[in-house]
Design a protein around this motif. Structure first.
Motif, short mmCIF file in Angstrom:
data_model
loop_
_atom_site.label_atom_id
_atom_site.label_comp_id
_atom_site.label_asym_id
_atom_site.label_seq_id
_atom_site.Cartn_x
_atom_site.Cartn_y
_atom_site.Cartn_z
N ASP A 249 27.41 -31.83 -10.97
CA ASP A 249 26.65 -31.03 -11.92
C ASP A 249 26.03 -29.85 -11.17
N LEU A 250 25.46 -28.94 -11.92
CA LEU A 250 24.72 -27.86 -11.28
C LEU A 250 23.62 -28.47 -10.43
N PRO A 251 23.54 -28.07 -9.17
CA PRO A 251 22.55 -28.70 -8.29
C PRO A 251 21.13 -28.34 -8.67
N LYS A 252 20.22 -29.26 -8.34
CA LYS A 252 18.80 -29.01 -8.53
C LYS A 252 18.26 -28.45 -7.22
N VAL A 253 17.72 -27.25 -7.27
CA VAL A 253 17.28 -26.56 -6.06
C VAL A 253 15.76 -26.56 -6.00
N LEU A 254 15.23 -27.05 -4.88
CA LEU A 254 13.78 -26.99 -4.63
C LEU A 254 13.53 -25.87 -3.63
N TYR B 283 22.40 -32.82 -5.24
CA TYR B 283 23.68 -32.82 -5.93
C TYR B 283 23.87 -34.17 -6.64
N GLU B 284 24.16 -34.13 -7.92
CA GLU B 284 24.50 -35.32 -8.71
C GLU B 284 25.97 -35.18 -9.09
N ILE C 215 23.49 -36.77 -3.50
CA ILE C 215 23.43 -36.28 -2.13
C ILE C 215 22.31 -35.25 -2.03
N VAL C 216 21.38 -35.50 -1.14
CA VAL C 216 20.22 -34.62 -0.96
C VAL C 216 20.49 -33.74 0.26
#
Length: 689
Positions: A683-688, A675-676, A618-619
């Protein structure tokens, strides 16, 4: 001279409105007449693009002799099976059980209480080759009704009891489905696969797309290469054959022979939708551009020839069209086939030679097994010769020949467009439109074509605005009228289409409408005691049985799609009440799947989703922009049939938070947060930033 069908909207019923037979549409008027006159009902079921329906109509229903028999001793009733699949399913079950086969036109004789006592499919007017003719059958049944009424009545009650027992659902608790079911179905398809020509079984060969859906997902789950190879080989054989309209795109209904060469030329919307999806999925896996081109040409055909100005999609085109050599008569495939001389008059020299070589054109026609003489001197275009052989003949490259063939095909297509077209059934059916919406959305996601998404949105808007109100969906739109309460497949397929649109656009209204339909409206079909879904909402007065359709044939069953779509709703929203209903359905059908898993490949797709851990990407973003689209495209590049991948904008999250707390809990940090999640644990989200 007209009969009571003249006031109907169905193209099929209107085709019979000028028969001398005193047809009545299915309904209380006909039933009351049968009771009042104490006559059996003769029920004739078909559809407007059905070849043998046309034959029986011409031979029997246009005959005054037949009409006199029907009108005096029976109450003749016509049903369009595409409008009323519920009626069709009940009596087709009887015909298949009593004769061992089925098809259309379907002919069934009923008591005034609608219980069947005799049935079949096509009847020739006169007895021949040991088969009873329609006239003799009518005389025999009329006499039996008058002289042996008690036995017929008793038999009809027994028949109905047997059918009820056959379709009943066991109340015994069934174990949850497991991987062994999928393996068993795979080995069935492996045993029946035609390794020489592709497809499963022998002639006639039908594009049973639900089998390809299962096999591609089985490959995704297990990495079994045979499952992929069988599917790709079948899709390749079909696209090279005469069943594929080589000039205009799209596919005919089925192949008469084992090599996909001689088709039954009818074109159905549900085939176009499902096959487009299969070719797109095969392209995702193989990357073969020829496969994606086939999907593009299906869409080109549908958007050109089968799309209404409202945005909805028409149902079908007939196999028959006017025969130029016999004015006033129709012939199967007349619109599509070619004499060699006709091609030579359009193309010249090397162009003519190359085209004829590529598409198997022969001077005296290329249909050598033609028992009915329908294709004498005619050619069915198919990809007979590989491009490299054609290019060698012209001393050029395959790429150059490919481009030239497009130009030559365009010239022939334009010439073909001047011919009288086959009859178009302009009904707009919710279930078939939903299948086409899903296919077009997949076309947008896989091929990046905005026009496909635009067409899908228009069709969805038409269904939502014209065919749905107060939580009641309608099945059919025709000639300005929306009518016929929808059936299970209409609801299930449209929920699926709305979910597809949500994942493609991130617009919350699509998801909210899908959830609305999956709630109370879909629950009206559920078997609360045993799980699964009935085809109709309740036992209507004009139905003697309430059926649970569990066979995935030319179309997936409503049960299979409803089960799968409920699992998917849970995976998208985090609302596990959806998956609980799906699990009850899987358990309900467990015994039948254990006994014969290949009857329901689309239900096995749902089993695969049940066994796979829910995976969500989910983006979270402020809005949809090029960067977000690029991230989504990267995740969607490969075939991930059980993954949920979508963007959730700030506005969408706010709109959905109250209904779906899981989605509301996904906060955006920075510009974009990815979000994966597995099984609703992220998991810990990847933040841009």
């Amino acid at each position: 001279m007209t009969n009571a069908l003249i006031g109907e909207k169905s193209p099929y019923l209107l085709q019979h409105a000028q028969n001398p037979v005193a047809w009545l549409p299915w309904g209380e008027r006909a039933f009351a007449k049968a009771r009042a006159e104490d006559k059996p009902i003769f029920l004739s079921v078909g559809y407007s693009t059905c070849h043998w329906c046309h034959v029986m109509a011409h031979e029997s229903f246009e005959s005054q002799e037949v009409a006199d028999l029907l009108n005096s001793d029976f109450v003749p009733v016509k049903v369009d099976r595409e409008e009323r699949p519920d009626v069709d399913r009940i009596y087709m079950l009887f015909v298949q059980a009593s004769t061992g086969s089925g098809g259309w036109p379907m002919s069934v004789w009923l008591t005034p209480e609608l219980r069947p006592f005799f049935g079949g499919t096509y009847f020739a007017p006169q007895s021949r080759h040991g088969r009873p003719g329609f006239i003799d059958v009518l005389k025999h049944l009329s006499k039996a009704w008058k002289e042996d009424r008690a036995r017929i009545e008793s038999s009809s009650v027994t028949v109905l009891d047997q059918l009820s027992s056959y379709i009943g659902t066991s109340s015994d608790a069934a174990a949850a489905p497991d991987r062994a079911l999928l393996d068993s179905a795979f080995y069935h398809f492996r045993r029946t696969f035609d390794s020489r020509y592709g497809g499963f079984g022998s002639a006639p060969k039908f594009p049973r797309v639900v089998a390809y859906n299962f096999l591609l997902r089985y490959h995704a789950l297990t990495k079994n290469e045979e499952a992929l190879d069988m599917t790709v080989a079948t899709l390749d054989a079909m696209q090279r054959g005469g069943m594929h309209d080589q000039l205009g795109g799209g596919f005919h209904r089925y192949s008469v022979d084992e090599r996909w060469f001689v088709p039954h030329f009818e074109k159905m919307l549900y085939d176009q939708a499902q096959l487009a999806s299969s070719y797109l999925e095969a392209f995702q896996i193989t990357g073969n551009p020829e496969v994606s081109d086939t999907a593009r040409r299906i869409f080109e055909y549908v958007l050109r020839d089968m799309t209404d100005s409202t945005g909805g999609f028409f149902s079908a085109e007939d196999a028959d069209s006017p025969d130029p050599e016999h004015p006033g008569h129709n012939r199967e495939g007349a619109f599509y086939v070619w004499k060699a001389q006709e091609i030579s008059e359009i193309l010249e020299g090397d162009s003519d030679v190359a085209f004829r070589l590529r598409y198997g054109v022969e001077p005296d026609g290329n249909v050598h097994n033609d028992p009915h003489g329908e294709f004498t001197g005619q050619n069915i275009l198919y990809r007979a010769t590989p491009l490299d052989e054609v290019s060698a003949r012209l001393n050029t490259t395959p790429a150059q020949v490919g481009e030239s063939l497009k130009e030559w095909s365009s010239l022939l297509f334009e010439a073909r467009e001047q011919r009288p077209r086959p009859h178009l059934d302009n009904k707009i059916l919710t279930s078939w439109n939903a299948l086409m919406i899903s296919a077009l959305v997949k076309g947008f996601i896989v091929l990046g074509e905005p026009a496909y998404l635009s067409a899908a949105r228009r069709a969805a808007s038409f269904v939502s605005n014209t065919m749905y109100a107060d939580q009641v969906l309608l099945r059919r739109y025709c000639a300005g009228e929306a009518a016929v309460p929808a059936f299970l497949d209409d609801y299930a397929f449209f929920i699926q289409a709305l979910l597809d649109l949500f994942e493609a656009t991130s617009e919350p209204d699509y998801l909210l409408r899908a959830a609305e339909l999956a709630g109370t409206p879909l629950a009206r079909f559920e078997d609360a005691a045993h799980g699964g879904f009935f085809s109709t909402t309740e036992r209507a007065s004009d139905l003697v049985l309430r059926i649970k359709d569990d066979y995935d044939g030319a179309e997936p069953s409503g049960n299979s799609v409803a089960t799968d779509v409920l699992l998917r709703m849970a995976h998208v929203t985090g609302d596990l009440s959806f998956s609980e209903r799906a699990e009850r359905s899987l358990q309900s059908f467990g015994p039948k799947l254990q006994a014969q898993p290949s009857i329901a490949p689309q239900m096995l797709v749902a089993v695969g989703r049940f066994l796979a851990e829910p995976a969500q990407t989910i983006v979270r973003c402020r809005e949809i922009n090029a960067e977000v689209e690029s991230i989504l495209a990267l995740h969607r590049k490969t075939f991930k049939p059980y993954d949920v991948i979508f963007a959730l904008t700030d506005d969408a999250a706010a709109a959905l938070a109250g209904r779906f707390p899981f989605l509301g809990s996904l906060e955006r940090k920075g510009r974009i947060t990815i979000y994966e999640c597995r099984n609703f644990v992220c998991d810990l989200p990847k933040v841009l930033e």
